[in-house]
Scaffold this motif. Structure first.
Motif, PDB file in Angstrom:
ATOM      1  N   SER A  31      -1.120   5.490  18.076  1.00  0.00           N
ATOM      2  CA  SER A  31      -2.493   5.048  18.324  1.00  0.00           C
ATOM      3  C   SER A  31      -2.925   4.056  17.239  1.00  0.00           C
ATOM      4  CB  SER A  31      -3.450   6.240  18.361  1.00  0.00           C
ATOM      5  OG  SER A  31      -3.541   6.834  17.097  1.00  0.00           O
ATOM      6  N   ALA A  32      -3.753   3.109  17.633  1.00  0.00           N
ATOM      7  CA  ALA A  32      -4.270   2.099  16.728  1.00  0.00           C
ATOM      8  C   ALA A  32      -5.680   1.732  17.184  1.00  0.00           C
ATOM      9  CB  ALA A  32      -3.370   0.867  16.735  1.00  0.00           C
ATOM     10  N   LYS A  33      -6.387   1.006  16.341  1.00  0.00           N
ATOM     11  CA  LYS A  33      -7.733   0.523  16.672  1.00  0.00           C
ATOM     12  C   LYS A  33      -7.658  -0.975  16.902  1.00  0.00           C
ATOM     13  CE  LYS A  33     -10.890   3.808  16.127  1.00  0.00           C
ATOM     14  NZ  LYS A  33     -12.016   4.080  16.956  1.00  0.00           N
ATOM     15  N   LEU A  34      -8.197  -1.419  18.024  1.00  0.00           N
ATOM     16  CA  LEU A  34      -8.295  -2.832  18.324  1.00  0.00           C
ATOM     17  C   LEU A  34      -9.720  -3.267  18.040  1.00  0.00           C
ATOM     18  CD1 LEU A  34      -7.046  -5.407  19.535  1.00  0.00           C
ATOM     19  CD2 LEU A  34      -7.835  -4.611  21.763  1.00  0.00           C
ATOM     20  N   TYR A  35      -9.879  -4.122  17.031  1.00  0.00           N
ATOM     21  CA  TYR A  35     -11.209  -4.606  16.646  1.00  0.00           C
ATOM     22  C   TYR A  35     -11.130  -6.091  16.352  1.00  0.00           C
ATOM     23  CZ  TYR A  35     -15.444  -5.377  13.949  1.00  0.00           C
ATOM     24  OH  TYR A  35     -16.632  -5.873  13.499  1.00  0.00           O
ATOM     25  N   ASP A  36     -11.949  -6.850  16.995  1.00  0.00           N
ATOM     26  CA  ASP A  36     -12.058  -8.290  16.780  1.00  0.00           C
ATOM     27  C   ASP A  36     -10.709  -8.989  16.965  1.00  0.00           C
ATOM     28  OD1 ASP A  36     -13.583 -10.554  16.286  1.00  0.00           O
ATOM     29  OD2 ASP A  36     -13.252 -10.468  14.113  1.00  0.00           O
ATOM     30  N   GLY A  37      -9.948  -8.551  17.942  1.00  0.00           N
ATOM     31  CA  GLY A  37      -8.668  -9.177  18.245  1.00  0.00           C
ATOM     32  C   GLY A  37      -7.530  -8.801  17.320  1.00  0.00           C
ATOM     33  N   LYS A  38      -7.778  -7.875  16.392  1.00  0.00           N
ATOM     34  CA  LYS A  38      -6.736  -7.458  15.449  1.00  0.00           C
ATOM     35  C   LYS A  38      -6.492  -5.964  15.593  1.00  0.00           C
ATOM     36  CE  LYS A  38      -8.155 -11.008  12.213  1.00  0.00           C
ATOM     37  NZ  LYS A  38      -8.901 -11.268  11.004  1.00  0.00           N
ATOM     38  N   LEU A  39      -5.267  -5.562  15.316  1.00  0.00           N
ATOM     39  CA  LEU A  39      -4.896  -4.151  15.399  1.00  0.00           C
ATOM     40  C   LEU A  39      -4.903  -3.521  14.012  1.00  0.00           C
ATOM     41  CD1 LEU A  39      -1.942  -4.520  17.906  1.00  0.00           C
ATOM     42  CD2 LEU A  39      -4.126  -3.394  18.347  1.00  0.00           C
ATOM     43  N   TYR A  40      -5.523  -2.356  13.914  1.00  0.00           N
ATOM     44  CA  TYR A  40      -5.629  -1.621  12.660  1.00  0.00           C
ATOM     45  C   TYR A  40      -5.035  -0.232  12.839  1.00  0.00           C
ATOM     46  CZ  TYR A  40      -8.881  -5.281  11.282  1.00  0.00           C
ATOM     47  OH  TYR A  40      -9.452  -6.484  10.982  1.00  0.00           O
ATOM     48  N   TYR A  41      -4.515   0.332  11.747  1.00  0.00           N
ATOM     49  CA  TYR A  41      -3.913   1.663  11.792  1.00  0.00           C
ATOM     50  C   TYR A  41      -4.940   2.731  12.161  1.00  0.00           C
ATOM     51  CZ  TYR A  41      -1.496   5.861  10.243  1.00  0.00           C
ATOM     52  OH  TYR A  41      -0.937   7.104  10.193  1.00  0.00           O
ATOM     53  N   ASP A  42      -6.113   2.674  11.536  1.00  0.00           N
ATOM     54  CA  ASP A  42      -7.200   3.599  11.851  1.00  0.00           C
ATOM     55  C   ASP A  42      -8.521   2.916  11.545  1.00  0.00           C
ATOM     56  OD1 ASP A  42      -7.140   3.632   9.109  1.00  0.00           O
ATOM     57  OD2 ASP A  42      -6.907   5.783   8.911  1.00  0.00           O
ATOM     58  N   SER A  43      -9.608   3.586  11.825  1.00  0.00           N
ATOM     59  CA  SER A  43     -10.920   2.956  11.609  1.00  0.00           C
ATOM     60  C   SER A  43     -11.222   2.757  10.126  1.00  0.00           C
ATOM     61  CB  SER A  43     -12.016   3.788  12.268  1.00  0.00           C
ATOM     62  OG  SER A  43     -12.032   5.091  11.737  1.00  0.00           O
ATOM     63  N   ALA A  44     -10.642   3.554   9.251  1.00  0.00           N
ATOM     64  CA  ALA A  44     -10.891   3.401   7.810  1.00  0.00           C
ATOM     65  C   ALA A  44     -10.238   2.142   7.251  1.00  0.00           C
ATOM     66  CB  ALA A  44     -10.391   4.622   7.061  1.00  0.00           C
ATOM     67  N   SER A  45      -9.245   1.602   7.922  1.00  0.00           N
ATOM     68  CA  SER A  45      -8.555   0.416   7.412  1.00  0.00           C
ATOM     69  C   SER A  45      -9.217  -0.884   7.856  1.00  0.00           C
ATOM     70  CB  SER A  45      -7.090   0.430   7.844  1.00  0.00           C
ATOM     71  OG  SER A  45      -6.986   0.425   9.248  1.00  0.00           O
ATOM     72  N   ILE A  46     -10.293  -0.800   8.635  1.00  0.00           N
ATOM     73  CA  ILE A  46     -11.023  -2.000   9.036  1.00  0.00           C
ATOM     74  C   ILE A  46     -11.830  -2.479   7.838  1.00  0.00           C
ATOM     75  CG2 ILE A  46     -12.779  -2.932  10.587  1.00  0.00           C
ATOM     76  CD1 ILE A  46     -11.922  -0.853  12.652  1.00  0.00           C
ATOM     77  N   PHE A  47     -11.578  -3.702   7.431  1.00  0.00           N
ATOM     78  CA  PHE A  47     -12.197  -4.271   6.227  1.00  0.00           C
ATOM     79  C   PHE A  47     -13.212  -5.321   6.660  1.00  0.00           C
ATOM     80  CE2 PHE A  47     -11.820  -6.456   2.008  1.00  0.00           C
ATOM     81  CZ  PHE A  47     -12.117  -5.351   1.239  1.00  0.00           C
ATOM     82  N   LEU A  48     -14.498  -4.991   6.571  1.00  0.00           N
ATOM     83  CA  LEU A  48     -15.567  -5.861   7.031  1.00  0.00           C
ATOM     84  C   LEU A  48     -16.104  -6.736   5.907  1.00  0.00           C
ATOM     85  CD1 LEU A  48     -17.479  -3.202   9.141  1.00  0.00           C
ATOM     86  CD2 LEU A  48     -15.890  -4.923   9.961  1.00  0.00           C
TER      87      LEU A  48
END
Length: 145
Positions: free
Chosen positions: A98-115
């Protein structure tokens, strides 16, 4: 005006800048950590194609993971070194991760999303620390002579 009684702006400038940066750091910290990153993006399942470690010496580092999602290869961002076992098993047994798709990029989890708010917080924190070091050096120079 006598040169001995000249007003020293530098001794008041550094503490003023420090206080301003400290206040900005607190504001950016609240903004960065009040966001609900769990609600960002959507959960998707990806296939792991390749994995390389980013370790050197005693630093465990992270992992460079290449995944396939909807027929396209992409980099999976924010994969910690502790996920190596999961990634290896995914490649070996051809299981999706499982991964997170945010803003066209794939992230390992929601904590790794760097805003942007995270970047502003860490930048303000680094600047505050730098000004603190300058204040300490100025104080040390003043006390020594």
């Amino acid at each position: 005006m006598d040169s001995d009684k000249k007003f020293n702006y530098k001794s008041f400038l550094l503490p003023a800048v420090f206080v301003v940066l400290l206040i900005l750091t607190v504001i950016f910290h609240r903004q960065a950590y009040s966001q609900d990153k769990e609600a960002l993006g959507e959960e998707v399942f990806v296939d792991v194609l390749e994995m390389k470690t980013n370790s050197s010496g005693l630093n465990p580092g992270g992992l460079n993971v290449t995944v396939s999602y909807q027929g396209r290869t992409s980099r999976l961002r924010g994969v910690p070194g502790s996920a190596q076992f999961v990634m290896e098993n995914s490649m070996t047994y051809h299981r999706s991760v499982s991964a997170k798709l945010y803003d066209g990029k794939l992230y390992y989890d929601s904590a790794s999303i760097f805003l942007l708010s995270d970047q502003l917080y860490y930048g303000a924190l680094a600047a505050t620390f730098f000004v603190f070091i300058l204040m300490f050096a100025e104080l040390k120079k003043k006390l020594q002579g």
